[in-house]
Design an enzyme around this catalytic site. Structure first.
Site, short mmCIF file in Angstrom:
data_model
loop_
_atom_site.label_atom_id
_atom_site.label_comp_id
_atom_site.label_asym_id
_atom_site.label_seq_id
_atom_site.Cartn_x
_atom_site.Cartn_y
_atom_site.Cartn_z
NE ARG A 103 7.38 -2.67 6.45
CZ ARG A 103 5.68 -2.82 6.57
NH1 ARG A 103 5.22 -2.39 5.34
NH2 ARG A 103 5.19 -2.42 7.34
NE ARG A 155 1.92 -4.08 11.50
CZ ARG A 155 2.54 -3.77 10.79
NH1 ARG A 155 3.74 -4.44 11.19
NH2 ARG A 155 3.33 -2.85 9.66
NE ARG A 181 -4.92 0.44 10.19
CZ ARG A 181 -3.61 0.14 9.51
NH1 ARG A 181 -3.34 1.39 9.13
NH2 ARG A 181 -2.48 -0.66 9.32
NE ARG A 196 5.97 0.45 10.31
CZ ARG A 196 4.58 0.37 9.56
NH1 ARG A 196 4.35 0.60 8.38
NH2 ARG A 196 3.88 -0.02 9.82
CE LYS A 216 -2.11 -1.26 4.03
NZ LYS A 216 -1.37 -2.03 4.25
P1 AMP Z 1 0.36 1.43 9.27
O1 AMP Z 1 1.91 2.76 9.28
O2 AMP Z 1 -0.48 1.78 8.53
O3 AMP Z 1 0.98 -0.46 9.50
O4 AMP Z 1 -0.01 1.97 10.80
C1 AMP Z 1 0.72 1.55 11.70
C2 AMP Z 1 0.09 2.14 13.61
O5 AMP Z 1 -0.21 3.21 13.22
C3 AMP Z 1 -0.95 0.44 12.83
O6 AMP Z 1 -0.37 -1.01 13.62
C4 AMP Z 1 -1.87 1.32 14.10
O7 AMP Z 1 -1.67 0.95 15.18
C5 AMP Z 1 -2.14 2.64 13.90
N1 AMP Z 1 -3.27 3.12 12.96
C6 AMP Z 1 -2.16 3.42 11.13
N2 AMP Z 1 -3.98 3.97 11.09
C7 AMP Z 1 -4.89 3.67 11.41
C8 AMP Z 1 -5.94 3.79 11.36
N3 AMP Z 1 -6.40 4.13 9.91
N4 AMP Z 1 -6.42 3.68 12.28
C9 AMP Z 1 -6.44 3.20 13.72
N5 AMP Z 1 -5.01 3.19 14.00
C10 AMP Z 1 -4.21 3.45 13.10
#
Ligand code: AMP
Length: 227
Positions: free
Chosen positions: A141, A185, A105, A174, A31
């Protein structure tokens, strides 16, 4: 909250036929990579909620301290806060076609997003194979701490850090890209985000893409659908 939405809507009146692109997919589906390319090559504004969340953590704000606990457990942060962050971001950027990456989400977030301005909407679902493919992708990654650019670690054993070719920052794994957190996740994605994908499918807005292909091929498919 309503006032903020009204402000966004007022600014959007000047934009014609504005597109909103949404990316769905398991962690590691691509993504972030695909949305960054769209941003770079087609000039879309990109709003990546994960980047917004990590920026708060990096800045050590009160919110960031709360987020850190959630991230380290692979859990989502609260709907209200994340929805408000997306609204704020939409208010700050120049209004044009935009991408939301990592949002919505949950069904609550999807409902909120459908109330935010856009004339046309396409939701891409980047499908990858088994959870093992996802875990391996995420474990290899490296993500730039400055600009969020994503790289695949090279060498064997894989390198653990490199200089970001885009901004000169440090790209490294990360903190939530550990096997334990990724599995959590994936579970959260199955329980909370899969129903959101269904929500878009039922509205006829979903385009499914085989994301096990290489990055360039996936991007060509996306471009073909958008243009
Ligand atoms: P990502 O980089 O999109 O994988 O997001 C990293 C972390 O940020 C996720 O595991 C959540 O803890 C938080 N996060 C990101 N986007 C959202 C969202 N739309 N709703 C809730 N938590 C989010």
């Amino acid at each position: 909250m309503n006032l903020s939405l009204a402000k966004v809507e007022e600014r959007l009146k000047v934009v014609d036929n504005m597109k909103r692109i949404i990316f769905f997919g398991a962690p590691g589906a691509g993504k972030g990579t695909q949305s960054s390319r769209l941003q770079k090559e087609l000039g879309f504004v990109k709003i990546a909620t994960g980047d917004l969340v990590r920026a708060e953590v990096e800045a050590g704000t009160e919110l960031g301290i709360r987020f850190k606990q959630k991230i380290s457990k692979g859990q989502l942060v609260s709907d209200d806060i994340i929805i408000q962050m997306v609204r704020n971001r939409l208010e700050q950027v120049d209004m044009k076609d935009y991408i939301v990456d990592g949002f919505p989400r949950t069904i609550v977030q999807a409902d909120a997003l459908s109330g935010m301005p856009a004339d046309e909407e396409i939701a891409f679902y980047l499908k990858v194979g088994s959870p093992e493919v996802v875990v391996n992708r995420v474990l290899s990654r490296l993500t730039c701490v400055e600009c969020g650019a994503i790289y695949t670690a090279r060498n064997n054993p894989p390198e653990r850090a490199m200089e970001c070719a885009k901004c000169g920052g440090i790209a490294k794994p990360r903190t939530d890209d550990t096997e334990e957190v990724i599995r959590k996740r994936i579970q959260v994605y199955r329980d909370q985000t899969k129903p959101v994908i269904e929500y878009y499918r039922q509205r006829g807005l979903l385009r499914e893409i085989d994301a096990s292909q290489n990055i360039d091929d996936v991007f060509e498919v996306i471009k073909g659908i958008i243009s």
